[in-house]
Structure formats: structure tokens, C-alpha cells
Scaffold this motif. Structure first.
Motif, PDB file in Angstrom:
ATOM      1  N   GLU A 228     -29.156  29.736  11.656  1.00 16.47           N
ATOM      2  CA  GLU A 228     -30.583  29.389  11.990  1.00 16.47           C
ATOM      3  C   GLU A 228     -30.664  27.695  11.594  1.00 16.47           C
ATOM      4  OE1 GLU A 228     -35.491  29.985  10.862  1.00 16.47           O
ATOM      5  OE2 GLU A 228     -33.819  31.384  10.177  1.00 16.47           O
ATOM      6  N   LEU A 229     -30.170  27.321  10.431  1.00 18.38           N
ATOM      7  CA  LEU A 229     -30.145  25.828  10.065  1.00 18.38           C
ATOM      8  C   LEU A 229     -29.476  25.148  10.973  1.00 18.38           C
ATOM      9  CD1 LEU A 229     -31.165  24.035   7.817  1.00 18.38           C
ATOM     10  CD2 LEU A 229     -28.935  24.458   6.586  1.00 18.38           C
ATOM     11  N   VAL A 230     -28.266  25.263  11.294  1.00 16.64           N
ATOM     12  CA  VAL A 230     -27.574  24.384  12.034  1.00 16.64           C
ATOM     13  C   VAL A 230     -28.128  24.618  13.435  1.00 16.64           C
ATOM     14  CG1 VAL A 230     -25.529  24.568  10.795  1.00 16.64           C
ATOM     15  CG2 VAL A 230     -25.778  26.337  12.744  1.00 16.64           C
ATOM     16  N   GLY A 231     -28.648  25.620  14.032  1.00 21.62           N
ATOM     17  CA  GLY A 231     -29.521  25.685  15.253  1.00 21.62           C
ATOM     18  C   GLY A 231     -30.547  24.584  15.417  1.00 21.62           C
ATOM     19  N   SER A 232     -31.354  24.601  14.132  1.00 20.31           N
ATOM     20  CA  SER A 232     -32.507  23.566  14.266  1.00 20.31           C
ATOM     21  C   SER A 232     -31.773  22.136  14.194  1.00 20.31           C
ATOM     22  CB  SER A 232     -33.169  23.733  12.652  1.00 20.31           C
ATOM     23  OG  SER A 232     -32.387  23.294  11.516  1.00 20.31           O
ATOM     24  N   PHE A 233     -30.590  21.826  13.906  1.00 19.48           N
ATOM     25  CA  PHE A 233     -29.927  20.537  14.149  1.00 19.48           C
ATOM     26  C   PHE A 233     -29.539  20.303  15.605  1.00 19.48           C
ATOM     27  CE2 PHE A 233     -28.688  21.167   9.533  1.00 19.48           C
ATOM     28  CZ  PHE A 233     -29.697  20.865   9.236  1.00 19.48           C
ATOM     29  N   GLY A 234     -29.568  21.296  16.644  1.00 16.61           N
ATOM     30  CA  GLY A 234     -29.293  21.323  17.967  1.00 16.61           C
ATOM     31  C   GLY A 234     -27.947  21.907  18.104  1.00 16.61           C
ATOM     32  N   ALA A 235     -27.181  22.531  17.209  1.00 17.92           N
ATOM     33  CA  ALA A 235     -26.025  23.153  17.422  1.00 17.92           C
ATOM     34  C   ALA A 235     -26.246  24.437  18.058  1.00 17.92           C
ATOM     35  CB  ALA A 235     -25.111  23.239  16.308  1.00 17.92           C
ATOM     36  N   LYS A 236     -25.206  25.142  18.830  1.00 18.14           N
ATOM     37  CA  LYS A 236     -25.423  26.505  19.281  1.00 18.14           C
ATOM     38  C   LYS A 236     -24.512  27.370  18.443  1.00 18.14           C
ATOM     39  CE  LYS A 236     -25.556  25.167  24.205  1.00 18.14           C
ATOM     40  NZ  LYS A 236     -24.737  25.250  25.531  1.00 18.14           N
ATOM     41  N   ALA A 237     -25.147  28.394  17.642  1.00 19.71           N
ATOM     42  CA  ALA A 237     -24.430  29.007  16.634  1.00 19.71           C
ATOM     43  C   ALA A 237     -24.250  30.418  17.035  1.00 19.71           C
ATOM     44  CB  ALA A 237     -25.513  28.887  15.171  1.00 19.71           C
ATOM     45  N   TYR A 238     -23.216  30.853  16.429  1.00 23.53           N
ATOM     46  CA  TYR A 238     -22.766  32.440  16.990  1.00 23.53           C
ATOM     47  C   TYR A 238     -22.379  33.092  15.641  1.00 23.53           C
ATOM     48  CZ  TYR A 238     -22.840  30.726  21.583  1.00 23.53           C
ATOM     49  OH  TYR A 238     -23.322  29.989  22.954  1.00 23.53           O
ATOM     50  N   GLU A 239     -22.354  34.368  15.702  1.00 25.89           N
ATOM     51  CA  GLU A 239     -21.984  35.325  14.444  1.00 25.89           C
ATOM     52  C   GLU A 239     -20.562  35.401  14.443  1.00 25.89           C
ATOM     53  OE1 GLU A 239     -23.136  39.521  12.268  1.00 25.89           O
ATOM     54  OE2 GLU A 239     -23.878  38.862  14.321  1.00 25.89           O
ATOM     55  N   SER A 240     -19.647  35.468  15.475  1.00 29.83           N
ATOM     56  CA  SER A 240     -18.548  35.777  15.740  1.00 29.83           C
ATOM     57  C   SER A 240     -17.780  35.029  16.849  1.00 29.83           C
ATOM     58  CB  SER A 240     -18.210  37.389  15.650  1.00 29.83           C
ATOM     59  OG  SER A 240     -18.337  37.674  16.937  1.00 29.83           O
ATOM     60  N   PHE A 241     -16.461  34.949  16.823  1.00 30.93           N
ATOM     61  CA  PHE A 241     -15.808  34.235  17.696  1.00 30.93           C
ATOM     62  C   PHE A 241     -15.921  35.079  19.160  1.00 30.93           C
ATOM     63  CE2 PHE A 241     -13.175  32.825  14.221  1.00 30.93           C
ATOM     64  CZ  PHE A 241     -13.487  31.539  14.324  1.00 30.93           C
ATOM     65  N   ASP A 242     -16.107  36.540  19.087  1.00 31.47           N
ATOM     66  CA  ASP A 242     -16.293  37.315  20.211  1.00 31.47           C
ATOM     67  C   ASP A 242     -17.618  36.805  21.085  1.00 31.47           C
ATOM     68  OD1 ASP A 242     -14.065  38.850  19.420  1.00 31.47           O
ATOM     69  OD2 ASP A 242     -15.317  40.144  18.107  1.00 31.47           O
ATOM     70  N   GLU A 243     -18.510  36.287  20.546  1.00 30.63           N
ATOM     71  CA  GLU A 243     -19.748  35.858  21.391  1.00 30.63           C
ATOM     72  C   GLU A 243     -19.375  34.607  22.128  1.00 30.63           C
ATOM     73  OE1 GLU A 243     -23.160  35.757  18.908  1.00 30.63           O
ATOM     74  OE2 GLU A 243     -22.531  37.392  17.584  1.00 30.63           O
ATOM     75  N   LEU A 244     -18.314  33.860  21.940  1.00 31.79           N
ATOM     76  CA  LEU A 244     -18.116  32.771  22.695  1.00 31.79           C
ATOM     77  C   LEU A 244     -17.525  32.988  23.944  1.00 31.79           C
ATOM     78  CD1 LEU A 244     -16.361  30.356  20.116  1.00 31.79           C
ATOM     79  CD2 LEU A 244     -18.738  30.557  20.578  1.00 31.79           C
ATOM     80  N   ALA A 245     -18.123  32.528  25.123  1.00 26.83           N
ATOM     81  CA  ALA A 245     -17.670  32.847  26.544  1.00 26.83           C
ATOM     82  C   ALA A 245     -17.200  31.366  27.157  1.00 26.83           C
ATOM     83  CB  ALA A 245     -18.597  33.429  27.388  1.00 26.83           C
ATOM     84  N   ASP A 246     -16.064  31.401  27.448  1.00 26.72           N
ATOM     85  CA  ASP A 246     -15.855  29.967  28.333  1.00 26.72           C
ATOM     86  C   ASP A 246     -16.196  28.913  27.486  1.00 26.72           C
ATOM     87  OD1 ASP A 246     -14.557  28.244  30.280  1.00 26.72           O
ATOM     88  OD2 ASP A 246     -16.508  28.229  31.485  1.00 26.72           O
ATOM     89  N   PRO A 247     -15.856  28.786  26.161  1.00 24.33           N
ATOM     90  CA  PRO A 247     -16.141  27.732  25.135  1.00 24.33           C
ATOM     91  C   PRO A 247     -15.954  26.395  25.889  1.00 24.33           C
ATOM     92  CG  PRO A 247     -14.403  28.853  24.262  1.00 24.33           C
ATOM     93  CD  PRO A 247     -14.809  29.373  25.435  1.00 24.33           C
TER      94      PRO A 247
END
Length: 358
Positions: A228-247
């Protein structure tokens, strides 16, 4: 204070199974090239905890992200520009300043680094801190700043002027490492995508720095509060690598210190991509060397952000003052006497960067 030294309060650790304690200690008088600094704030870093564990039950005064006011200077310190009595300084790592790496602008890889930063005494073997008349492990990173005062090599001091000490202190190591990894090692630019693994103090500082450069940032971090914190800085944050799609990742920074992450991230990089590693974990990892070669990937170690502290710390503080690097949002302060509680809060993920106030 006198020519014989200074009485100070220091945080003495005795290993991972014994609470730390604030005790009276004697600091040696500053030598020609040293200064005495009254500590105002000092960051808690993973390296402090790793060193405490490595030392076993050896009594030690750690702390290597100090910020404070210079109270005494040695006779030759006038030759070090800006280090004056009354000056607020950030204390960073020591380097010899004269070896080939130091002269080449890479003081973090100084040939004398181990002897200057991790021997527990001055390079000549003399003690800087005694408790009840007995020398203890100190001079950590040339400072040992979990204390009311620290004896420091003047060359390791960076004048910072009128800035909040709790914000400036972590620039001695943790924030310096994250920011430097982005600016000095990875150097992503417009159109690049940076993956940061782990959003602790180092990782979050890297995210902030990359965002201040206008770089798109992706973060993998298991803790929801940190996402949530890094998201407030404009980053896209995920819980795990498995959530990344075509990064489509061009650059990556691993702060986790987990060897299995190295190969996983290398597999996510675009051809000619670069991964920098800054986390300390298990020493060995298995990687696909064929993939590394055929895709032209770069795997790069990074110490202290490859920084020259006297150059990067003022730059980061200028960004902070301009509002593009809100480092204050990463910090939670604790009294120095509550060091064990701060460690527990950090390990539980309830705080990002504890900063101790003597």
C-alpha cells in the motif's frame, strides 16, 4: 568531556537471546583525524542485526546510520572541509581514501573496508569504547552510533545542514544503498521498467528514487502494508511473482537476499536487462547460465549503492527538500532504550524503517 575522553550512554548488545541495555561507557578522546559527534538519530539496519548474530555473546556497540552534531574535532580535522564544531553531519561507512578503488570513485569497495568498518576497533587495534574499564566491540562502520555520542573518522562525516535528523540518519547506509542502486548501478531511464523485490527500507528508498526519476516501478512484496505504501508513490505492487503478467522488465533490484529469487528475476528480465543484488542471505544460488549468456543479461552486486556519500547524500536531501523524495514517510522513531521493541516491530512488518532517538 576532556582530553582523556568522554562519558556517554551506549546501547550494549550481548547476542540475539539477551535484551540490549543502555549503559555508561567511556569514549576515547578524538585523535587527529577524528571527531566526537553527539548523536541525534540513528537508523536500525539489517546489517546491525546480522552482525549482532555473528558476534554471538560478544558485548558490542553497533549502529552505523548516525546523524548528529559535531562537538569536538581532532587537530587535523580542519583540513576536512565542512566538518566543524556545531555542524550537523550524517555518519556513513569508512574508506581509506587512498587505494585504487577509493581514488577511482568506488569507496564502498575500499581495499581496507573490512579493517576499517568491521574489526570492532581502530585499524591500529586500539579500542574506542570501554564499559566498566573493559574494551567492547565498537567502531562499527567507524562509528558505533547506537549511543549518545560516537567517535568517528572525520572523512566519514557528511555535513547536511538544517534537516530533520531522523530523515537524514538512514542516508548513512540503508537509504543510500537503495537510492544508489538505482542512480549509480541500474540507471533506468524513460521507457524502462524497474522491478524491486522487497519494499523494506532499502527497497522503498529505491522505489522513491526511481519514481523521482520518472521511472515506471513494479514491486513484489508479501506484506500488504508495504504494498500500500509503495503504491501511494506510484508503483504497481504485487504479493508474488505469480501475479506478474508480461512484465517487460528492463531493470531489477533484489533486496530480499534469497538466492532462489535471483534466478526467478533473471527469468523475468528482457534481453540485455540488468539485475542488481543488495540483500544479504544464503551465499549460494543456482542460476541458468545459458539464459544469462544467450539473453545478454547482467547480474551485478552492489555495496552501499556504489555511492560516494559526500556526493549522493546531499543530492538526496535536495530531492527531499524539493518534495520529490519523501523519505520521512518511511521512518518511524523510537527511543534508543526501546531498541528491542523497534527490532520486533520491524521484523513483524509493522514499521518500515525504525530510527532510534538517544
Amino acid at each position: 568531556m576532556s582530553a582523556r575522553g568522554t562519558t556517554a550512554q551506549v546501547l550494549l548488545t550481548h547476542g540475539v537471546d539477551t535484551p540490549a541495555e543502555l549503559v555508561a561507557a567511556r569514549l576515547d578522546a578524538p585523535r587527529d583525524d577524528e571527531v566526537l559527534v553527539r548523536i541525534e538519530a540513528v537508523g536500525l539496519c539489517h546489517t546491525d542485526l546480522a552482525t549482532r548474530a555473528a558476534l554471538g555473546t560478544t558485548p558490542a556497540v553497533l549502529g552505523h546510520e548516525g546523524c548528529g552534531i559535531v562537538e569536538q574535532v581532532g587537530s587535523s580535522v580542519a583540513e576536512v572541509a565542512g566538518v566543524r564544531v556545531g555542524e550537523r553531519v550524517v555518519l556513513s561507512f569508512r574508506s581509506c581514501g587512498s587505494c585504487e578503488r577509493c581514488l577511482g570513485g568506488a569507496p564502498a569497495y575500499c581495499e581496507q573496508s573490512q579493517r576499517l568498518n568491521n574489526a570492532g576497533r581502530r585499524p591500529d587495534g586500539s579500542a574506542t569504547v570501554t564499559v566498566d574499564g573493559h574494551p567492547v566491540f565498537a567502531s562499527f562502520f567507524g562509528q558505533s552510533s547506537f549511543a549518545s555520542h560516537a567517535l568517528v573518522a572525520a572523512s566519514a562525516c557528511v555535513p547536511v545542514g538544517d534537516v530533520a535528523p531522523e530523515v537524514a540518519a538512514p542516508l548513512g547506509c540503508g537509504f543510500l544503498t537503495g537510492a544508489g542502486a538505482v542512480l549509480n548501478v541500474l540507471r533506468p531511464g524513460a521507457g524502462d521498467r524497474l522491478l524491486v523485490v522487497g519494499a523494506g527500507g532499502v527497497g522503498a528508498a529505491a522505489v522513491l528514487t526511481a519514481r523521482s526519476e520518472g521511472v515506471e516501478v513494479i514491486v513484489v512484496e508479501p506484506l500488504a502494508s508495504r504494498r500500500e505504501l509503495v503504491g501511494s508513490f506510484g508503483a504497481k505492487a504485487y504479493e508474488s511473482f505469480d501475479e506478474l503478467a508480461d512484465p517487460g522488465i528492463s531493470h531489477a533490484l533484489d533486496t530480499s537476499g534469497r538466492p532462489e529469487v535471483v534466478d526467478r528475476v533473471l527469468g523475468l528480465l528482457d534481453p540485455l536487462g540488468t539485475l542488481a543484488v543488495v540483500g544479504l542471505g544464503r551465499a549460494r544460488a543456482e542460476i541458468d547460465v545459458r539464459r544469462l549468456m544467450l539473453r545478454g543479461l547482467t547480474l551485478r552486486g552492489c555495496v552501499e549503492g556504489d555511492a560516494v556519500p559526500g556526493e549522493l547524500i546531499p543530492d538526496l536531501l535536495r530531492r527531499h527538500a524539493a518534495g520529490t523524495l519523501p523519505l520521512d514517510r518511511l521512518v518511524t522513531t523510537f527511543p534508543l532504550a526501546e531498541w528491542d521493541a523497534a527490532v520486533a516491530e520491524q521484523r513483524a512488518g509493522r514499521v518500515l524503517k525504525p530510527v532510534m532517538l538517544p
